[in-house]
Scaffold this motif. Structure first.
Motif, short mmCIF file in Angstrom:
data_model
loop_
_atom_site.label_atom_id
_atom_site.label_comp_id
_atom_site.label_asym_id
_atom_site.label_seq_id
_atom_site.Cartn_x
_atom_site.Cartn_y
_atom_site.Cartn_z
N GLN A 1 -50.96 84.01 27.31
CA GLN A 1 -50.22 82.76 27.56
C GLN A 1 -48.72 82.89 27.26
O GLN A 1 -47.88 82.43 28.01
CB GLN A 1 -50.74 81.61 26.66
CG GLN A 1 -52.18 81.31 26.72
CD GLN A 1 -52.96 82.11 25.70
OE1 GLN A 1 -52.81 83.33 25.61
NE2 GLN A 1 -53.79 81.44 24.93
N GLU A 2 -48.43 83.49 26.12
CA GLU A 2 -47.03 83.48 25.67
C GLU A 2 -46.13 84.44 26.45
O GLU A 2 -44.92 84.40 26.30
CB GLU A 2 -46.96 83.75 24.17
CG GLU A 2 -47.60 82.61 23.39
CD GLU A 2 -47.00 82.42 22.03
OE1 GLU A 2 -45.77 82.55 21.87
OE2 GLU A 2 -47.77 82.12 21.10
N SER A 3 -46.72 85.30 27.26
CA SER A 3 -45.87 86.19 28.05
C SER A 3 -45.52 85.55 29.40
O SER A 3 -44.79 86.12 30.21
CB SER A 3 -46.54 87.54 28.25
OG SER A 3 -47.75 87.36 28.95
N LEU A 4 -46.04 84.36 29.64
CA LEU A 4 -45.72 83.64 30.87
C LEU A 4 -45.08 82.30 30.52
O LEU A 4 -45.36 81.74 29.46
CB LEU A 4 -47.01 83.40 31.68
CG LEU A 4 -47.67 84.67 32.26
CD1 LEU A 4 -49.02 84.31 32.88
CD2 LEU A 4 -46.77 85.31 33.31
N PRO A 5 -44.23 81.74 31.35
CA PRO A 5 -43.82 82.25 32.65
C PRO A 5 -42.74 83.32 32.52
O PRO A 5 -42.13 83.46 31.47
CB PRO A 5 -43.23 81.00 33.33
CG PRO A 5 -42.68 80.20 32.21
CD PRO A 5 -43.61 80.44 31.05
N ILE A 6 -42.53 84.03 33.62
CA ILE A 6 -41.45 85.02 33.65
C ILE A 6 -40.19 84.33 34.17
O ILE A 6 -40.21 83.64 35.19
CB ILE A 6 -41.84 86.21 34.54
CG1 ILE A 6 -42.98 86.97 33.84
CG2 ILE A 6 -40.64 87.13 34.81
CD1 ILE A 6 -43.61 88.04 34.65
N LYS A 7 -39.14 84.50 33.39
CA LYS A 7 -37.86 83.87 33.75
C LYS A 7 -36.77 84.91 33.66
O LYS A 7 -36.64 85.56 32.62
CB LYS A 7 -37.51 82.78 32.72
CG LYS A 7 -37.82 81.38 33.13
CD LYS A 7 -37.14 80.46 32.16
CE LYS A 7 -38.04 79.33 31.75
NZ LYS A 7 -37.44 78.45 30.77
N SER A 8 -36.00 85.07 34.72
CA SER A 8 -34.91 86.05 34.65
C SER A 8 -33.75 85.44 33.87
O SER A 8 -33.59 84.23 33.83
CB SER A 8 -34.44 86.42 36.05
OG SER A 8 -33.86 85.29 36.64
N ASN A 9 -32.97 86.31 33.28
CA ASN A 9 -31.77 85.81 32.61
C ASN A 9 -30.55 86.12 33.46
O ASN A 9 -29.49 86.45 32.96
CB ASN A 9 -31.61 86.46 31.23
CG ASN A 9 -32.68 85.97 30.30
OD1 ASN A 9 -33.04 84.81 30.34
ND2 ASN A 9 -33.19 86.86 29.48
N SER A 10 -30.78 86.01 34.78
CA SER A 10 -29.71 86.46 35.68
C SER A 10 -28.50 85.53 35.70
O SER A 10 -27.44 85.92 36.14
CB SER A 10 -30.26 86.59 37.09
OG SER A 10 -30.82 85.36 37.46
N LEU A 11 -28.71 84.30 35.21
CA LEU A 11 -27.57 83.38 35.25
C LEU A 11 -26.61 83.73 34.11
O LEU A 11 -26.91 83.51 32.95
CB LEU A 11 -28.04 81.93 35.08
CG LEU A 11 -28.85 81.38 36.25
CD1 LEU A 11 -29.44 80.03 35.89
CD2 LEU A 11 -27.98 81.27 37.49
N LYS A 12 -25.47 84.31 34.47
CA LYS A 12 -24.52 84.71 33.44
C LYS A 12 -23.73 83.51 32.96
O LYS A 12 -23.28 82.71 33.76
CB LYS A 12 -23.57 85.76 34.02
CG LYS A 12 -24.18 87.13 34.04
CD LYS A 12 -23.09 88.20 34.06
CE LYS A 12 -23.75 89.57 34.12
NZ LYS A 12 -23.31 90.36 35.24
N ARG A 13 -23.58 83.41 31.66
CA ARG A 13 -22.80 82.30 31.11
C ARG A 13 -21.33 82.62 31.22
O ARG A 13 -20.89 83.71 30.88
CB ARG A 13 -23.18 82.06 29.65
CG ARG A 13 -24.63 81.73 29.45
CD ARG A 13 -24.89 81.33 28.02
NE ARG A 13 -24.21 80.10 27.66
CZ ARG A 13 -24.63 78.90 28.01
NH1 ARG A 13 -25.71 78.76 28.71
NH2 ARG A 13 -23.95 77.83 27.65
#
Ligand code: SF4
Length: 383
Positions: free
Chosen positions: A220-232
């Motif tokens: 459970q805790e490995s989902l969902p997959i979220k990219s960190n592609s949004l650069k701050r």
């Protein structure tokens, strides 16, 4: 992904039963109308429920109908939104209310496509209003629903990608029932809020645990997959606290960009390593005709917006004389600013970081020496 018919039925029955028992008595639920659903759903975009509740209640007192909202000046709307963030939502809401009055006779449209055509309304909000306010069997997917679906259906794809979003919507479309679609959509979101937490989900109390693949596999805790592609992005602002004869200099921010159209203490964007104070004093002299007497640098502070880290470097300016400023509108106001007293502050909408600085500015002005010396803003000299 095709969801088996029996699974669809089980999820619908169990979630609706669970929701009936566990739903929170939120103000837009206990007293329902299409307008209240519409306002609450826009306020809830990227904002937590507990933050929204007091804003929603205040809003309904001031703008109880779409007509009242449409007629209000935008400054009044922004003032009421002050502190809620993402101010474009308030502007869009205002414009949408005017369109609803002009084109739809003051009635919130019930049709998904018409809702989607309103400013600031995307497929999530259109789906929420159509299903919750009008019982239309329209699906929706927000962050909570995406998390629940990723886990129940074992989806190992980046949920921020448009193609995964489409896949999640395709699942939601199969699940949303013809009967009670609004209740079902709220049940899904409520499950994400109250049970299927991002970390340590409460699977033992979950009504769909026996159908959840991630729970079965213990992942459970490995989902969902979220990219960190949004650069701050980083933004530095040098900000002037110019106070003289119990009056503070403020001005309106441009109509575009961060905090568009709100009021600010005069600020300039700066690069790291440049002489902040010099640039700021040049701007004050040129734009506002403020002749400087002395300056002092106060502690910088960091403010995290959605995709932006804004660091504010405040400077205290003491002008030798008060330039006459009597602006009447738009750009002139921005260019020349306004001098306001402490009691005027409530008439203007300021982003949260400026509200804090303004409070301190008047404390300083009060000549409360003790307070100024212990004020966390004071920590070094500018020169
Ligand atoms: S069983 Fe656990 S992981 Fe699966 S939906 Fe329920 S709370 Fe979420």
């Amino acid at each position: 992904m095709n969801v088996h018919k029996e699974t669809v039925k089980q999820i619908q029955v169990r979630l609706l039963r669970w929701y009936k028992k566990h739903k929170r008595p939120l103000p837009w639920r206990t007293k329902k109308s299409p307008y209240r659903t519409f306002i609450s759903e826009v306020m809830l975009q990227q904002t937590q429920i507990k933050t929204v509740i007091p804003y929603f209640e205040r809003w309904m007192k001031v703008f109880p109908t779409v007509e009242k909202l449409a007629k209000a000046p935008i400054d009044r709307v922004l003032k009421l939104w002050e502190g809620l963030g993402y101010y474009t939502r308030a502007r869009n809401l205002h414009r949408a209310s005017q369109i609803i009055v002009e084109k739809h006779g003051g009635k919130i449209p019930s049709d998904y496509e018409t809702l989607l055509s309103l400013p600031g309304i995307g497929r999530y909000t259109a789906g929420a209003v159509a299903s919750i306010a009008f019982d239309q069997p329209v699906p929706l997917v927000d962050g909570n629903v995406a998390r629940v679906f990723s886990r129940v259906f074992n989806i190992h794809k980046d949920i921020l990608k448009p193609e995964t979003q489409n896949e999640l919507y395709a699942i939601a479309y199969q699940l949303v029932p013809q009967k009670n679609p609004g209740e079902f959509n709220q049940a899904l979101m409520e499950l994400g809020s109250l049970v299927c937490f991002p970390t340590m989900p409460s699977c033992r109390t979950c009504p769909v645990s026996s159908l959840c693949i991630a729970q079965r596999k213990g992942i459970q805790e490995s989902l969902p997959i979220k990219s960190n592609s949004l650069k701050r992005k980083k933004v530095n602002l040098a900000t002037a606290i110019v106070i003289h004869a119990k009056k503070l200099l403020i001005r309106k921010r441009p109509e575009k960009g961060i905090w568009a159209g709100l009021w600010e203490l005069p600020s300039v964007a700066i690069q790291n390593g440049k002489k902040f104070e010099e640039k700021l004093s040049g701007e004050l002299k040129e734009t506002h005709g403020v002749k400087l007497k002395s300056t002092r640098a106060l502690s910088p502070s960091l403010h995290r917006l959605t995709h932006l880290d804004v660091t504010i470097y405040p400077y205290l300016f003491k002008p030798a004389s008060l330039p006459s400023l009597s602006p009447s509108n738009g750009e002139r106001v921005r260019a020349r600013g306004k001098w306001i007293t402490k009691s005027d502050v409530k008439k203007f909408s300021f982003p949260v970081p400026y509200q804090k600085l303004i409070k301190h500015a008047f404390e300083i002005q009060k000549g409360d020496r003790q307070r100024s010396l212990t004020c966390p803003l004071f920590d070094h000299d500018a020169n």
